[in-house]
Design a protein around this motif. Sequence first.
Motif, PDB file in Angstrom:
ATOM      1  N   UNK A  29       0.742  -1.338   0.452  1.00 29.46           N
ATOM      2  CA  UNK A  29       0.185  -0.297   0.357  1.00 29.46           C
ATOM      3  C   UNK A  29       1.071   1.627  -0.524  1.00 29.46           C
ATOM      4  N   UNK A  30       2.234   1.370   0.755  1.00 28.11           N
ATOM      5  CA  UNK A  30       2.762   2.577   0.509  1.00 28.11           C
ATOM      6  C   UNK A  30       3.791   2.659  -0.844  1.00 28.11           C
ATOM      7  N   UNK A  50       9.675   3.708   5.170  1.00 27.91           N
ATOM      8  CA  UNK A  50       9.608   5.064   5.893  1.00 27.91           C
ATOM      9  C   UNK A  50       7.620   4.460   6.665  1.00 27.91           C
ATOM     10  N   UNK A  51       7.052   5.443   5.107  1.00 28.62           N
ATOM     11  CA  UNK A  51       5.783   5.367   4.349  1.00 28.62           C
ATOM     12  C   UNK A  51       4.894   3.941   5.622  1.00 28.62           C
ATOM     13  N   UNK A  52       5.470   2.921   5.481  1.00 29.79           N
ATOM     14  CA  UNK A  52       5.214   1.479   6.240  1.00 29.79           C
ATOM     15  C   UNK A  52       4.925   1.615   6.909  1.00 29.79           C
ATOM     16  N   UNK A  53       5.743   2.405   7.992  1.00 27.47           N
ATOM     17  CA  UNK A  53       5.924   1.974   9.366  1.00 27.47           C
ATOM     18  C   UNK A  53       7.292   0.875   9.465  1.00 27.47           C
ATOM     19  N   UNK A  54       8.198   0.467   8.926  1.00 30.20           N
ATOM     20  CA  UNK A  54       8.841  -0.810   8.909  1.00 30.20           C
ATOM     21  C   UNK A  54      10.578  -0.587   8.809  1.00 30.20           C
ATOM     22  N   UNK A  55      11.351  -2.063   9.193  1.00 26.74           N
ATOM     23  CA  UNK A  55      12.344  -1.553   9.180  1.00 26.74           C
ATOM     24  C   UNK A  55      13.158  -1.417   7.165  1.00 26.74           C
ATOM     25  N   UNK A  56      14.069  -0.780   6.992  1.00 24.68           N
ATOM     26  CA  UNK A  56      14.196  -0.307   5.705  1.00 24.68           C
ATOM     27  C   UNK A  56      14.578  -2.200   5.899  1.00 24.68           C
ATOM     28  N   UNK A  57      15.370  -2.906   6.272  1.00 28.22           N
ATOM     29  CA  UNK A  57      15.938  -4.224   6.220  1.00 28.22           C
ATOM     30  C   UNK A  57      14.680  -5.400   5.886  1.00 28.22           C
TER      31      UNK A  57
END
Length: 216
Positions: A29-30, A50-57
């Motif tokens: 979705x992000x 960042x937009x999804x609220x998760x870590x880039x890993x």
Amino acid sequence: MQISDTDAAAQEPRRGRPRDPSRDHAIIDATIDVLVRDGYDRLSMEGVATAAGVGKATVYRRWGSKAELVIDAMMSLKPVVDTIDTGSLEGDIELLTAASCSPRTQRLQEVMVSICSALPREPELLEAFATRFTEPRIARITTVLERARDRGELGPEVDIAMAASLVPSLMLQRALMTGKPAGRAYAEQVVGSVLLPVLGRPPRPIAPTDVENPHD
């Protein structure tokens, strides 16, 4: 005492945490939101994270490249269209027109607009664009027109291959020119003014109030 393979497997510690499907949905979705807002070139895996609220890993574990991520995001919007066979060409065209203007299709057109400038530089993206979206849509319309010919609704002089590409091509061109999805009124205009005459049918008049303002 010997330990069976089953017992050994049971005693092994679990490696990592189970994959959380909700994170996949949030990332997809992000990705769609960032694509539509910023375009393909400005989209980054870090920005999506960042937009999804998760870590880039988390994003990199699921997708190896930006192109893979974008392709999966587009696939999530691909409309699920059942076989179209109403028994008449008119009925089939009505269903095809409605399918081309569904909310999911409209959102997919927004994403397509955002990636078009990158297609010449991204072979993986270009191949997916053609094989997963453009070609299946044209093939579905081709099947409808060939069935109509078999029923005697179309003459042998009709160029089915050309006719099948008209609506998808003009809808995408409209989206590219305006930066917005082509709506139902424009689809009806293309069908009534272009497709029907190509099929050897009388054009369908379009009321002025039904035609979208190209500047909207």
